[in-house]
Design a protein around this motif. Structure first.
Motif, mmCIF file in Angstrom:
data_model
loop_
_atom_site.group_PDB
_atom_site.id
_atom_site.type_symbol
_atom_site.label_atom_id
_atom_site.label_comp_id
_atom_site.label_asym_id
_atom_site.label_seq_id
_atom_site.Cartn_x
_atom_site.Cartn_y
_atom_site.Cartn_z
ATOM 1 N N GLY A 98 -10.528 -1.834 -4.708
ATOM 2 C CA GLY A 98 -11.934 -1.503 -4.911
ATOM 3 C C GLY A 98 -12.685 -1.401 -3.603
ATOM 4 O O GLY A 98 -12.563 -2.263 -2.735
ATOM 5 N N ASP A 99 -13.434 -0.316 -3.431
ATOM 6 C CA ASP A 99 -14.343 -0.156 -2.286
ATOM 7 C C ASP A 99 -13.618 -0.308 -0.947
ATOM 8 O O ASP A 99 -14.023 -1.097 -0.088
ATOM 9 N N VAL A 100 -12.570 0.477 -0.741
ATOM 10 C CA VAL A 100 -11.800 0.364 0.500
ATOM 11 C C VAL A 100 -11.989 1.553 1.436
ATOM 12 O O VAL A 100 -11.355 1.608 2.489
ATOM 13 N N CYS A 101 -12.890 2.482 1.089
ATOM 14 C CA CYS A 101 -13.012 3.716 1.878
ATOM 15 C C CYS A 101 -14.302 3.763 2.693
ATOM 16 O O CYS A 101 -15.033 4.745 2.699
ATOM 17 N N TYR A 102 -14.575 2.681 3.408
ATOM 18 C CA TYR A 102 -15.793 2.598 4.216
ATOM 19 C C TYR A 102 -15.658 3.290 5.576
ATOM 20 O O TYR A 102 -16.619 3.845 6.102
ATOM 21 N N GLU A 103 -14.492 3.224 6.168
ATOM 22 C CA GLU A 103 -14.303 3.659 7.556
ATOM 23 C C GLU A 103 -13.108 4.596 7.629
ATOM 24 O O GLU A 103 -12.068 4.337 7.030
ATOM 25 N N GLY A 104 -13.270 5.702 8.364
ATOM 26 C CA GLY A 104 -12.315 6.796 8.327
ATOM 27 C C GLY A 104 -10.853 6.448 8.558
ATOM 28 O O GLY A 104 -10.013 6.602 7.658
ATOM 29 N N PRO A 105 -10.466 6.003 9.764
ATOM 30 C CA PRO A 105 -9.051 5.720 10.026
ATOM 31 C C PRO A 105 -8.460 4.684 9.083
ATOM 32 O O PRO A 105 -7.334 4.830 8.611
ATOM 33 N N ALA A 106 -9.216 3.634 8.800
ATOM 34 C CA ALA A 106 -8.708 2.596 7.892
ATOM 35 C C ALA A 106 -8.508 3.157 6.491
ATOM 36 O O ALA A 106 -7.505 2.865 5.828
ATOM 37 N N ALA A 107 -9.467 3.961 6.015
ATOM 38 C CA ALA A 107 -9.347 4.546 4.679
ATOM 39 C C ALA A 107 -8.118 5.449 4.596
ATOM 40 O O ALA A 107 -7.395 5.435 3.591
ATOM 41 N N ALA A 108 -7.873 6.238 5.635
ATOM 42 C CA ALA A 108 -6.706 7.124 5.638
ATOM 43 C C ALA A 108 -5.413 6.317 5.601
ATOM 44 O O ALA A 108 -4.476 6.648 4.861
ATOM 45 N N ARG A 109 -5.358 5.248 6.398
ATOM 46 C CA ARG A 109 -4.164 4.400 6.437
ATOM 47 C C ARG A 109 -3.936 3.724 5.092
ATOM 48 O O ARG A 109 -2.805 3.678 4.587
ATOM 49 N N ILE A 110 -5.009 3.220 4.508
ATOM 50 C CA ILE A 110 -4.898 2.494 3.239
ATOM 51 C C ILE A 110 -4.492 3.428 2.106
ATOM 52 O O ILE A 110 -3.586 3.116 1.321
ATOM 53 N N THR A 111 -5.155 4.570 1.999
ATOM 54 C CA THR A 111 -4.857 5.467 0.881
ATOM 55 C C THR A 111 -3.454 6.062 0.992
ATOM 56 O O THR A 111 -2.790 6.270 -0.030
ATOM 57 N N LYS A 155 -3.646 -14.848 -0.938
ATOM 58 C CA LYS A 155 -2.873 -14.746 0.302
ATOM 59 C C LYS A 155 -3.701 -14.065 1.378
ATOM 60 O O LYS A 155 -4.283 -13.001 1.135
ATOM 61 N N GLU A 156 -3.766 -14.677 2.552
ATOM 62 C CA GLU A 156 -4.443 -14.066 3.702
ATOM 63 C C GLU A 156 -3.409 -13.267 4.494
ATOM 64 O O GLU A 156 -2.541 -13.842 5.144
ATOM 65 N N ALA A 157 -3.485 -11.940 4.418
ATOM 66 C CA ALA A 157 -2.484 -11.099 5.071
ATOM 67 C C ALA A 157 -2.936 -9.646 5.080
ATOM 68 O O ALA A 157 -3.762 -9.238 4.266
ATOM 69 N N ASP A 158 -2.375 -8.882 6.014
ATOM 70 C CA ASP A 158 -2.535 -7.431 6.022
ATOM 71 C C ASP A 158 -1.252 -6.850 5.444
ATOM 72 O O ASP A 158 -0.206 -6.859 6.096
ATOM 73 N N VAL A 159 -1.319 -6.384 4.220
ATOM 74 C CA VAL A 159 -0.118 -5.893 3.540
ATOM 75 C C VAL A 159 0.020 -4.378 3.605
ATOM 76 O O VAL A 159 0.986 -3.824 3.073
ATOM 77 N N VAL A 160 -0.928 -3.701 4.233
ATOM 78 C CA VAL A 160 -0.848 -2.244 4.307
ATOM 79 C C VAL A 160 0.429 -1.845 5.039
ATOM 80 O O VAL A 160 0.698 -2.302 6.154
ATOM 81 N N GLY A 161 1.229 -1.007 4.388
ATOM 82 C CA GLY A 161 2.481 -0.560 4.970
ATOM 83 C C GLY A 161 3.700 -1.288 4.446
ATOM 84 O O GLY A 161 4.825 -0.811 4.653
ATOM 85 N N VAL A 162 3.514 -2.403 3.764
ATOM 86 C CA VAL A 162 4.675 -3.128 3.248
ATOM 87 C C VAL A 162 5.173 -2.471 1.969
ATOM 88 O O VAL A 162 4.443 -1.756 1.283
ATOM 89 N N ALA A 163 6.420 -2.737 1.648
ATOM 90 C CA ALA A 163 7.004 -2.197 0.424
ATOM 91 C C ALA A 163 6.475 -2.957 -0.784
ATOM 92 O O ALA A 163 5.982 -4.085 -0.673
ATOM 93 N N ASN A 164 6.581 -2.325 -1.942
ATOM 94 C CA ASN A 164 6.162 -2.970 -3.184
ATOM 95 C C ASN A 164 6.918 -4.282 -3.366
ATOM 96 O O ASN A 164 8.144 -4.312 -3.328
ATOM 97 N N ALA A 165 6.164 -5.365 -3.560
ATOM 98 C CA ALA A 165 6.763 -6.690 -3.698
ATOM 99 C C ALA A 165 6.885 -7.102 -5.158
ATOM 100 O O ALA A 165 6.773 -8.282 -5.484
#
Length: 226
Positions: free
Chosen positions: A150-163, A132-142
């Protein structure tokens, strides 16, 4: 390097990569950029001129290899479970989960080329996964029982949002695992070390020929985090 114009992503991937096994996960073959294909040496500027984002999907990053190795060695973690491979890239973790016996695997990425690579790689390994092509960050568990990142902590703001989102998914019924070789923006709290692997890499894409990649179990957010 083949031009992107009028070329489906799958054709571009086949023309600019080779089907090879990552060093730590010989059970899986992926369409990867190597020293013998032009994509390996292409700069971000050259890719942008063709309308291409950076080809993160064309490399088996150390954190993803660690997650895949862990799942193949410990199939009970995903056996019979519904799995999300978040920011899937090549789809390595999701493919490993399916080979380890996951009931279903959903691979999600915001990059159309990564999604195409996931489909090609899954087919090459006989792994039935949904892409699936989508940005799922912030969605509820489906309905996921296990979430892989894996390997998602490259860039500060994005890493904080993702984690923060990953921590929000953790419950007694949902296990969240991260694979990371010591990226700068990996959180210093809220992680439990599961296992570590030495992963052979290249100085073309990493700062060392060998990275110590760790599989982390993500802890649930506490009231103090909210």
């Amino acid at each position: 390097m083949s031009t992107l114009l009028r070329q489906p992503p799958e054709d571009f991937i086949r023309a600019n990569t080779r089907l090879e096994a990552p060093p730590l996960v010989p059970e899986v073959k992926l369409y990867l950029a190597t020293e013998v294909v032009p994509l390996w040496e292409a700069t971000e500027t050259e890719l942008a001129e063709q309308g291409l984002p950076p080809p993160f999907w064309a490399f088996a990053w150390a954190g993803g290899q660690a997650l895949a190795r862990y799942l193949l060695d410990h199939p009970e973690v995903v056996r019979g479970k519904r799995v999300l491979d978040f920011a899937a890239g090549s789809g390595l973790q999701g493919i490993a989960a399916k080979l380890a016996g996951a009931a279903s695997v959903e691979a999600v990425d915001i990059d159309a080329f990564a999604c195409a690579a996931c489909r090609l790689n899954a087919a090459a390994n006989g792994a039935d996964i949904t892409v699936k092509e989508a940005d799922v960050v912030g969605v509820a568990n489906a309905g996921w029982d296990v979430v892989l990142a894996g390997d998602v902590c490259y860039e500060g703001p994005a890493a904080a949002r993702i984690t923060a989102w990953l921590r929000s998914l953790v419950t007694d019924d949902c296990l969240v695992l991260m694979g990371d070789p010591g990226r700068t923006y990996l959180p210093r709290q809220g992680l439990e070390r599961v296992i570590a692997y030495g992963v052979k890499t290249s100085r073309e894409i990493e700062d060392s020929d060998l990275r110590n990649a760790v599989v982390w179990r993500v802890a649930a957010e506490s009231q103090g985090d909210r």
